[in-house]
Design an enzyme around this catalytic site. Structure first.
Site, PDB file in Angstrom:
ATOM      1  N   TRP A 138       1.261   4.375  -9.333  1.00  0.00           N
ATOM      2  CA  TRP A 138       1.551   4.514 -10.765  1.00  0.00           C
ATOM      3  C   TRP A 138       0.689   3.554 -11.576  1.00  0.00           C
ATOM      4  O   TRP A 138       0.105   3.943 -12.598  1.00  0.00           O
ATOM      5  CB  TRP A 138       3.030   4.240 -11.004  1.00  0.00           C
ATOM      6  CG  TRP A 138       3.518   4.518 -12.394  1.00  0.00           C
ATOM      7  CD1 TRP A 138       3.014   5.423 -13.289  1.00  0.00           C
ATOM      8  CD2 TRP A 138       4.644   3.905 -13.038  1.00  0.00           C
ATOM      9  NE1 TRP A 138       3.754   5.405 -14.454  1.00  0.00           N
ATOM     10  CE2 TRP A 138       4.752   4.490 -14.331  1.00  0.00           C
ATOM     11  CE3 TRP A 138       5.563   2.936 -12.659  1.00  0.00           C
ATOM     12  CZ2 TRP A 138       5.744   4.107 -15.238  1.00  0.00           C
ATOM     13  CZ3 TRP A 138       6.565   2.572 -13.559  1.00  0.00           C
ATOM     14  CH2 TRP A 138       6.641   3.152 -14.827  1.00  0.00           C
ATOM     15  N   ARG A 176       7.915  -5.752  -7.600  1.00  0.00           N
ATOM     16  CA  ARG A 176       9.095  -4.876  -7.537  1.00  0.00           C
ATOM     17  C   ARG A 176      10.212  -5.581  -6.771  1.00  0.00           C
ATOM     18  O   ARG A 176       9.944  -6.425  -5.897  1.00  0.00           O
ATOM     19  CB  ARG A 176       8.721  -3.565  -6.833  1.00  0.00           C
ATOM     20  CG  ARG A 176       9.763  -2.462  -6.935  1.00  0.00           C
ATOM     21  CD  ARG A 176       9.257  -1.219  -6.211  1.00  0.00           C
ATOM     22  NE  ARG A 176      10.123  -0.061  -6.442  1.00  0.00           N
ATOM     23  CZ  ARG A 176       9.949   1.127  -5.859  1.00  0.00           C
ATOM     24  NH1 ARG A 176       8.939   1.300  -5.019  1.00  0.00           N
ATOM     25  NH2 ARG A 176      10.770   2.126  -6.112  1.00  0.00           N
ATOM     26  N   SER A 192       5.048  -1.196  -4.216  1.00  0.00           N
ATOM     27  CA  SER A 192       5.568  -1.838  -5.428  1.00  0.00           C
ATOM     28  C   SER A 192       5.249  -1.053  -6.690  1.00  0.00           C
ATOM     29  O   SER A 192       5.407  -1.556  -7.790  1.00  0.00           O
ATOM     30  CB  SER A 192       5.001  -3.259  -5.554  1.00  0.00           C
ATOM     31  OG  SER A 192       5.483  -4.092  -4.539  1.00  0.00           O
ATOM     32  N   GLY A 193       4.791   0.178  -6.534  1.00  0.00           N
ATOM     33  CA  GLY A 193       4.405   0.986  -7.688  1.00  0.00           C
ATOM     34  C   GLY A 193       2.898   1.052  -7.871  1.00  0.00           C
ATOM     35  O   GLY A 193       2.408   1.314  -8.975  1.00  0.00           O
ATOM     36  N   THR A 194       2.152   0.851  -6.783  1.00  0.00           N
ATOM     37  CA  THR A 194       0.692   0.777  -6.840  1.00  0.00           C
ATOM     38  C   THR A 194       0.065   2.054  -7.398  1.00  0.00           C
ATOM     39  O   THR A 194      -0.816   1.997  -8.255  1.00  0.00           O
ATOM     40  CB  THR A 194       0.129   0.507  -5.437  1.00  0.00           C
ATOM     41  OG1 THR A 194       0.816  -0.599  -4.848  1.00  0.00           O
ATOM     42  CG2 THR A 194      -1.355   0.211  -5.499  1.00  0.00           C
ATOM     43  N   GLY A 213      10.081   7.107  -6.607  1.00  0.00           N
ATOM     44  CA  GLY A 213       9.608   6.346  -7.763  1.00  0.00           C
ATOM     45  C   GLY A 213      10.705   5.902  -8.695  1.00  0.00           C
ATOM     46  O   GLY A 213      10.509   5.888  -9.912  1.00  0.00           O
ATOM     47  N   HIS A 215      -4.130  -5.331  -2.021  1.00  0.00           N
ATOM     48  CA  HIS A 215      -2.848  -5.904  -1.622  1.00  0.00           C
ATOM     49  C   HIS A 215      -3.021  -7.363  -1.201  1.00  0.00           C
ATOM     50  O   HIS A 215      -2.057  -7.978  -0.719  1.00  0.00           O
ATOM     51  CB  HIS A 215      -2.257  -5.130  -0.435  1.00  0.00           C
ATOM     52  CG  HIS A 215      -1.743  -3.762  -0.765  1.00  0.00           C
ATOM     53  ND1 HIS A 215      -1.046  -3.488  -1.918  1.00  0.00           N
ATOM     54  CD2 HIS A 215      -1.809  -2.592  -0.067  1.00  0.00           C
ATOM     55  CE1 HIS A 215      -0.697  -2.200  -1.927  1.00  0.00           C
ATOM     56  NE2 HIS A 215      -1.150  -1.645  -0.821  1.00  0.00           N
TER      57      HIS A 215
END
Length: 342
Positions: A87, A173, A83-85, A310, A150
């Protein structure tokens, strides 16, 4: 002995090891749990309503038992997988250490993010710190302590759930991109095996995802827990959408900074600190670093596996119209009445 060296070389990476490191307590627990075929490891087990690989499940149990003291200054970064962890970890890390490691439009050559993968700098509770029944020494962590997880809210350690001051940032996300990225990610790790592990058929894992059988799934239950908490306890839980961060990164970064108590001064705004953090933590910059192109995590995953595209909307390149319709329908039904739109 040569034979011993060969056996060591042939051992699977830690993220695929299962029974080798399990405690007797964990073995007793998993024997009672529903299980399904895994996306990466052999099986997923349903514990407290969510699905885990067995090695992560042992980390969940150890974390719940031993993470007994949550500090008011602690920050927890929570996501479902893919989910963009990576970043989010980079951004929050750069944000909170900028006094010690200033970031402007010209990046400090000694900044930790240039030499370390974000997953090493902001460790997972259940995947890194407490995995294999480890009990970490948290006294060595600097303040504020940054943790990632998570875990669904129901499975967080009680000390975290009962805290009235620690902060939780939840990054969500679109489920179509989550599914697509998770499918690619698990296949990439499977293909890295010396044994040439078979990749997952997209139709098979799509059916599993829709049934909620995915890493730390069901996706919708996970998201709704934190969405509802963010509405009830907005001073402590911040809900952020990946798509909003991509569209307006500066706005989201400033919101995150204010929420965490690390707001930017006028002088920092003037000197380009916001832009510097975003540039440092950008996909293009992080993915091109030596540590992320050739390095590995202690669990065996290659760092480059965490950098694919991404972007928003990559699902359009892989999902059929029928898959899109089904996933959109499930999402509407699951989020109906919640006020959450995706």
């Amino acid at each position: 002995m040569p034979s011993e060296n060969i056996s060591r070389v042939q051992l699977p990476p830690k993220y695929l090891q299962e029974e080798e490191t399990l405690t007797e307590e964990c073995k007793r627990i998993i024997a009672t749990l529903p299980k399904e075929k895994g996306w990466l490891s052999s099986h997923l087990y349903r514990f407290q309503g969510f699905w885990y690989p067995v090695r992560h499940l042992q980390g969940v149990i150890a974390c719940q038992k031993n993470f007994v003291e949550t500090l008011d200054s602690d920050i927890f970064l929570v996501t479902t997988p893919k989910s963009g962890t990576t970043w989010l970890k980079a951004i929050i890390f750069a944000l909170t250490i900028r006094t010690k490691h200033p970031v402007a439009t010209t990046t400090d050559k000694n900044h930790p993010l240039l030499h370390n993968n974000p997953h090493d700098l902001v460790p997972f509770l259940e995947i890194k710190l407490y995995v294999d029944n480890q009990i970490p020494d948290l006294s060595t962590f600097s303040t504020p302590r940054l943790f990632s997880t998570h875990l669904p809210h129901v499975s967080l350690p009680e000390s975290v759930k009962k805290s009235s001051a620690c902060k939780i940032v939840y990054l969500c996300r679109n489920p179509k991109d989550v599914f697509t990225s998770l499918w690619h990610f698990t296949n990439k790790l499977r293909s890295q095996e010396k044994s040439g592990g078979a990749t997952n058929c997209i139709d098979e894992v799509f059916d599993m995802f829709c049934r909620g059988v995915s890493l730390f799934g069901p996706f919708w239950d996970h998201v709704l827990e934190y969405w509802n908490l963010s509405r009830e306890y907005s001073y402590r839980v911040m809900f952020v959408k990946f798509e909003e961060m991509k569209e307006e990164p500066g706005v989201c970064l400033r919101r995150l900074a204010d929420f965490l108590g690390f707001g930017f001064s006028a002088a920092e705004e003037e000197s380009g600190v916001v832009e510097g953090i975003l540039k440092l933590c950008s996909f293009d910059n992080l993915s091109s670093l030596e540590i992320n192109t050739n390095g590995k995590l202690s669990s065996g995953e290659e760092n480059k596996a965490f950098f694919r595209r991404g972007v928003v909307g990559d699902w359009k390149n892989y999902m059929s119209d029928e898959m899109v319709e089904k996933l959109d329908r499930i999402t509407r039904e699951k989020f109906s009445g919640s006020g959450l739109m995706m």
